[in-house]
Design a protein around this motif. Structure first.
Motif: not given
Length: 341
Positions: A53-54, A57, A92
């Motif tokens: 998922k990350e 995204d 990040k």
């Protein structure tokens, strides 16, 4: 926005821009897949993303940003992709370091300045690049100092082309010290232009990125563009011009003073250089180093310092620049210890 987002699928309204986004034989998609550790499946005008998922995204946001930039007239090549990858990586790192900052603030995309030229739209890729552009638009004398690949000369010439296109300056003057040529210029074949052109080629390359070749040729014939070795600037006063001194670290103190005093009414000057790549004979002081010592406290003059984070070439260039900078610092410390003893 020219796409519709649905789950892990993005649908695009322009097939032409989608083809440019994907690259020849989908090379750009392959690079994104490898970098983001996802699988991207292209079906017609849609891209479906599969993975954690990350990772999905991050990939959705990256592709959305790339497509939006293409809609606004920007180009996409291998260098641009590397820059986007590095920006996400840097973001990040910031999120990890900024635990007390809300996600909304941390994730907000920086509003960096853009420069419009005849061939492409150029946008700052880092805070230092943004500051550099802002200074060039607002100050008459700006120094950009930092390692190779940080966009110093590229952005300076882009700003010059933009100001010329808007009628804010009457000519663009590009110069650099012909250190490699030395006294051998007279022995090279051809007229003076043919002798010095090899040393000026990086400046021609940047100009051709922003202006059609025919336009560059006509401007050169009319005198709207001048490209010449630094020694040719002596005795001149440059009015209503945008003047760039490239490779300023290879100018002697007297040459740098001579150049800076050429500034005329209505002109702007930009000096770029990398003080870790000085090609002057051993024992000769760099004019760029001296200028930064003498002029750094003048409020009318801006000094923008770049570092490896601003590197916009191949990702390996960033590592090379960092290694050389580290070695340079160690050499200076070693020399200082030797002198102390």
């Amino acid at each position: 926005m020219g796409f519709i987002e649905s789950s892990n699928t993005l649908r695009f309204s322009s097939n032409k821009l989608l083809i440019e986004l994907c690259g020849q034989l989908d090379i750009n998609l392959s690079k994104i897949e490898s970098w983001a550790r996802v699988q991207i499946v292209r079906r017609g005008n849609a891209l479906s993303i599969y993975g954690a998922k990350e990772d999905c995204d991050i990939t959705r946001k990256l592709i959305s940003d790339l497509y939006s930039d293409l809609e606004r007239g920007k180009t996409l090549d291998e260098r641009e992709l590397d820059v986007y990858f590095q920006q996400i990586k840097d973001e990040k790192v910031k999120q990890i370091k900024s635990k007390n900052v809300s996600d909304e603030v941390v994730n907000k995309k920086a509003s960096y300045l853009e420069i419009k030229t005849q061939k492409k739209l150029v946008q700052a890729k880092s805070r230092n690049q943004n500051s550099f552009i802002n200074s060039m638009l607002n100050k008459e004398l700006v120094f950009g100092i930092g390692p190779a690949g940080t966009g110093k000369t590229y952005l300076a010439i882009a700003v010059g082309v933009s100001l010329f296109s808007q009628g804010l300056v009457e000519k663009i003057v590009l110069t650099r010290p012909a250190v490699e040529a030395g006294e051998r210029l007279g022995f090279l074949p051809g007229d003076m232009k043919e002798k010095v052109d090899p040393y000026m080629q990086p400046l021609y390359d940047a100009l051709n990125d922003f202006l059609p070749g025919k336009v560059v040729s006509k401007m050169y014939e009319r005198g709207s563009i001048e490209i010449a070795p630094l020694a040719f600037m002596r005795g001149r006063t440059l009015k209503d011009a945008f003047i760039v001194l490239d490779e300023g670290q290879n100018a002697s103190p007297s040459q740098m003073k001579m150049f800076l005093t050429r500034l005329g009414i209505g002109s702007r000057m930009v000096v770029t250089g990398d003080i870790t790549q000085i090609d002057l004979p051993k024992g000769f002081k760099s004019g760029l180093v001296e200028a930064s010592e003498i002029l750094s406290k003048m409020k009318e003059v801006d000094f923008i310092k770049f570092n490896d984070v601003d590197t916009v070439r191949h990702s390996l260039v960033r590592k090379i620049a960092r290694a050389y900078e580290k070695n340079s610092i160690q050499s200076v410390n070693s020399e200082n210890l030797k002198n102390d003893s």
